[in-house]
Design an enzyme around this catalytic site. Structure first.
Site, PDB file in Angstrom:
ATOM      1  N   SER A  12       0.823  -1.206   0.000  1.00 34.13           N
ATOM      2  CA  SER A  12       0.000   0.000   0.000  1.00 34.13           C
ATOM      3  C   SER A  12       0.855   1.254   0.000  1.00 34.13           C
ATOM      4  O   SER A  12       1.961   1.265   0.568  1.00 34.13           O
ATOM      5  CB  SER A  12      -0.896  -0.013   1.243  1.00 34.13           C
ATOM      6  OG  SER A  12      -1.489   1.246   1.452  1.00 34.13           O
ATOM      7  N   THR A  47       0.285   3.611   1.780  1.00 33.43           N
ATOM      8  CA  THR A  47       0.320   4.099   3.161  1.00 33.43           C
ATOM      9  C   THR A  47       1.670   3.839   3.827  1.00 33.43           C
ATOM     10  O   THR A  47       1.959   4.421   4.874  1.00 33.43           O
ATOM     11  CB  THR A  47      -0.787   3.441   4.014  1.00 33.43           C
ATOM     12  OG1 THR A  47      -0.638   2.020   3.961  1.00 33.43           O
ATOM     13  CG2 THR A  47      -2.162   3.828   3.499  1.00 33.43           C
ATOM     14  N   TYR A  90      -2.443   0.267   9.776  1.00 31.31           N
ATOM     15  CA  TYR A  90      -2.547  -0.455   8.506  1.00 31.31           C
ATOM     16  C   TYR A  90      -1.242  -0.354   7.725  1.00 31.31           C
ATOM     17  O   TYR A  90      -0.688  -1.364   7.276  1.00 31.31           O
ATOM     18  CB  TYR A  90      -3.704   0.112   7.684  1.00 31.31           C
ATOM     19  CG  TYR A  90      -3.875  -0.541   6.328  1.00 31.31           C
ATOM     20  CD1 TYR A  90      -4.466  -1.792   6.208  1.00 31.31           C
ATOM     21  CD2 TYR A  90      -3.456   0.104   5.169  1.00 31.31           C
ATOM     22  CE1 TYR A  90      -4.637  -2.396   4.974  1.00 31.31           C
ATOM     23  CE2 TYR A  90      -3.621  -0.485   3.924  1.00 31.31           C
ATOM     24  CZ  TYR A  90      -4.206  -1.731   3.829  1.00 31.31           C
ATOM     25  OH  TYR A  90      -4.359  -2.320   2.605  1.00 31.31           O
ATOM     26  N   LYS A 116       1.679  -3.320   6.635  1.00 34.07           N
ATOM     27  CA  LYS A 116       2.116  -3.546   5.258  1.00 34.07           C
ATOM     28  C   LYS A 116       3.638  -3.406   5.152  1.00 34.07           C
ATOM     29  O   LYS A 116       4.304  -4.191   4.463  1.00 34.07           O
ATOM     30  CB  LYS A 116       1.424  -2.557   4.316  1.00 34.07           C
ATOM     31  CG  LYS A 116      -0.054  -2.809   4.135  1.00 34.07           C
ATOM     32  CD  LYS A 116      -0.320  -4.134   3.422  1.00 34.07           C
ATOM     33  CE  LYS A 116      -1.789  -4.304   3.087  1.00 34.07           C
ATOM     34  NZ  LYS A 116      -2.064  -5.553   2.351  1.00 34.07           N
ATOM     35  N   TYR A 120      -0.175  -0.083  -3.799  1.00 30.24           N
ATOM     36  CA  TYR A 120      -1.377   0.438  -4.452  1.00 30.24           C
ATOM     37  C   TYR A 120      -1.639   1.881  -4.040  1.00 30.24           C
ATOM     38  O   TYR A 120      -1.506   2.249  -2.877  1.00 30.24           O
ATOM     39  CB  TYR A 120      -2.624  -0.353  -4.049  1.00 30.24           C
ATOM     40  CG  TYR A 120      -2.625  -1.815  -4.322  1.00 30.24           C
ATOM     41  CD1 TYR A 120      -1.686  -2.416  -5.156  1.00 30.24           C
ATOM     42  CD2 TYR A 120      -3.587  -2.624  -3.750  1.00 30.24           C
ATOM     43  CE1 TYR A 120      -1.715  -3.777  -5.399  1.00 30.24           C
ATOM     44  CE2 TYR A 120      -3.635  -3.981  -3.991  1.00 30.24           C
ATOM     45  CZ  TYR A 120      -2.685  -4.553  -4.806  1.00 30.24           C
ATOM     46  OH  TYR A 120      -2.731  -5.907  -5.038  1.00 30.24           O
ATOM     47  N   PHE A 121      -2.112   2.673  -5.005  1.00 34.19           N
ATOM     48  CA  PHE A 121      -2.586   4.021  -4.735  1.00 34.19           C
ATOM     49  C   PHE A 121      -4.085   4.080  -5.004  1.00 34.19           C
ATOM     50  O   PHE A 121      -4.536   4.302  -6.116  1.00 34.19           O
ATOM     51  CB  PHE A 121      -1.845   5.026  -5.616  1.00 34.19           C
ATOM     52  CG  PHE A 121      -0.476   5.386  -5.121  1.00 34.19           C
ATOM     53  CD1 PHE A 121      -0.222   6.631  -4.570  1.00 34.19           C
ATOM     54  CD2 PHE A 121       0.571   4.475  -5.200  1.00 34.19           C
ATOM     55  CE1 PHE A 121       1.039   6.975  -4.117  1.00 34.19           C
ATOM     56  CE2 PHE A 121       1.838   4.803  -4.737  1.00 34.19           C
ATOM     57  CZ  PHE A 121       2.077   6.060  -4.194  1.00 34.19           C
ATOM     58  N   ASN A 141     -13.862   4.323   2.695  1.00 34.85           N
ATOM     59  CA  ASN A 141     -13.260   4.933   1.518  1.00 34.85           C
ATOM     60  C   ASN A 141     -14.273   5.778   0.758  1.00 34.85           C
ATOM     61  O   ASN A 141     -15.488   5.550   0.837  1.00 34.85           O
ATOM     62  CB  ASN A 141     -12.670   3.861   0.607  1.00 34.85           C
ATOM     63  CG  ASN A 141     -11.543   3.109   1.281  1.00 34.85           C
ATOM     64  OD1 ASN A 141     -10.732   3.695   1.987  1.00 34.85           O
ATOM     65  ND2 ASN A 141     -11.496   1.801   1.073  1.00 34.85           N
ATOM     66  N   LEU A 142     -13.770   6.737  -0.013  1.00 33.01           N
ATOM     67  CA  LEU A 142     -14.612   7.750  -0.638  1.00 33.01           C
ATOM     68  C   LEU A 142     -15.580   7.189  -1.678  1.00 33.01           C
ATOM     69  O   LEU A 142     -16.786   7.494  -1.647  1.00 33.01           O
ATOM     70  CB  LEU A 142     -13.726   8.816  -1.287  1.00 33.01           C
ATOM     71  CG  LEU A 142     -14.450   9.971  -1.977  1.00 33.01           C
ATOM     72  CD1 LEU A 142     -15.294  10.756  -0.982  1.00 33.01           C
ATOM     73  CD2 LEU A 142     -13.440  10.886  -2.672  1.00 33.01           C
ATOM     74  N   ARG A 163      -9.472  13.475   9.630  1.00 27.52           N
ATOM     75  CA  ARG A 163      -9.247  12.195  10.293  1.00 27.52           C
ATOM     76  C   ARG A 163      -7.773  12.062  10.651  1.00 27.52           C
ATOM     77  O   ARG A 163      -6.893  12.403   9.845  1.00 27.52           O
ATOM     78  CB  ARG A 163      -9.642  11.034   9.373  1.00 27.52           C
ATOM     79  CG  ARG A 163     -11.103  10.932   9.068  1.00 27.52           C
ATOM     80  CD  ARG A 163     -11.406   9.741   8.182  1.00 27.52           C
ATOM     81  NE  ARG A 163     -10.726   9.825   6.894  1.00 27.52           N
ATOM     82  CZ  ARG A 163     -10.941   8.989   5.889  1.00 27.52           C
ATOM     83  NH1 ARG A 163     -11.823   8.002   6.026  1.00 27.52           N
ATOM     84  NH2 ARG A 163     -10.290   9.120   4.745  1.00 27.52           N
ATOM     85  N   GLY A 179      -4.307  10.459  10.853  1.00 26.59           N
ATOM     86  CA  GLY A 179      -3.640   9.500   9.989  1.00 26.59           C
ATOM     87  C   GLY A 179      -3.794   9.800   8.512  1.00 26.59           C
ATOM     88  O   GLY A 179      -3.230   9.097   7.681  1.00 26.59           O
ATOM     89  N   ASP A 180      -4.569  10.842   8.148  1.00 27.60           N
ATOM     90  CA  ASP A 180      -4.699  11.239   6.756  1.00 27.60           C
ATOM     91  C   ASP A 180      -3.540  12.147   6.346  1.00 27.60           C
ATOM     92  O   ASP A 180      -2.908  12.788   7.190  1.00 27.60           O
ATOM     93  CB  ASP A 180      -6.017  11.984   6.519  1.00 27.60           C
ATOM     94  CG  ASP A 180      -7.163  11.046   6.195  1.00 27.60           C
ATOM     95  OD1 ASP A 180      -6.899   9.848   5.976  1.00 27.60           O
ATOM     96  OD2 ASP A 180      -8.312  11.509   6.151  1.00 27.60           O
TER      97      ASP A 180
END
Length: 247
Positions: free
Chosen positions: A32, A34, A56, A60, A84-85, A106-107, A200, A202-203
């Site tokens: 990820s 992230t 998360y 990873k 992944y993005f 998720n959005l 949020r 962690g964003d």
């Protein structure tokens, strides 16, 4: 966090041990973006600092470390760790799509559920990010582009032989939350109710891939646009307004 460490790390350890036991040494790992945490530069290269800021991402990164150690200790391994993005969208047929349990985190699934009346409004987490419109920016990739990226990287591993590497899978383009909502509104042909809420934890403000490595090594680039992602997601949601149900 306990579930992330149990499934992502312990689960991967069990899988890798079983693979080793049976002489199966080829794996494409779903990592990820992230793992990069707060990126120092945009777009983000694979050589960027690994510094995840949430559980998360930390799990990873931990699995990536295990994979690297495996490759170093046993030269039979063929390992690709794909970062992944933001994979989104659905199969164009509308038969396969994303159906999150409980409230979507998720959005795309959240917006599409608002579009079909399953939820009242879209929550926008922060309007004061250092971006042109104040909402966070992400690099979205259609799930079908992601599938094709997997096929390409597996072909590479089987053709070239033992190795281990990390690779970004993204479009190299960023879209803000507001831009995504506007695209969905055009697809739904109506205005979608929104409200601004606090950020949020962690964003990050912006996350966009440098996808040149995938282009150079795989000959792979994304083909689907943001419009494709929204319309395919809309198609899935219209066909399954209350989620997927087995017949």
């Amino acid at each position: 966090p306990i579930k992330y460490w149990d499934v992502n790390v312990k689960g991967s350890q069990c899988l890798l041990e079983s693979m080793r036991k049976h002489g199966c040494y080829t794996i494409v790992f779903s990592s990820s973006a992230t793992v990069y945490g707060y990126p120092e530069k945009i777009p983000i290269k694979e050589t960027a600092l690994i510094n995840p800021i949430n559980p998360y991402g930390k799990t990873k990164a931990a699995v990536e470390k295990i994979l690297f150690d495996l490759s170093e200790s046993n030269k039979n391994w063929r390992i690709a760790s794909l970062r992944y993005f933001n994979p989104v969208g659905a199969h164009p047929s509308g038969l396969i799509g994303e159906d999150p349990n409980d409230v979507p985190k998720n959005l795309f699934p959240f917006v599409s559920q608002v579009g079909v009346g399953r939820r009242k409004r879209i929550d926008i987490f922060g309007s004061d990010w250092p971006t042109p419109d104040g909402s966070a920016i992400r690099d979205y990739i259609h799930v079908m582009d992601l599938v094709e990226g997997h096929r390409a990287v597996l072909d590479l591993l089987l053709m070239e032989g033992p190795q281990s590497f990390a690779m970004n899978l993204g479009s190299g383009k960023g879209y803000s939350v507001l831009e995504v909502i506007q695209c969905f509104e055009k697809a739904f042909k109506k205005e979608l109710p929104c409200r601004i809420v606090k950020r949020r934890e962690g964003d990050v403000a912006c996350s966009i891939a440098d996808a040149e490595l995938a282009k150079d090594r795989l000959g792979w680039t994304t083909k689907r646009t943001l419009v494709d992602m929204c319309y395919d997601c809309l198609n899935w949601q219209n066909l399954n307004p209350f989620g997927y149900k087995c017949s």
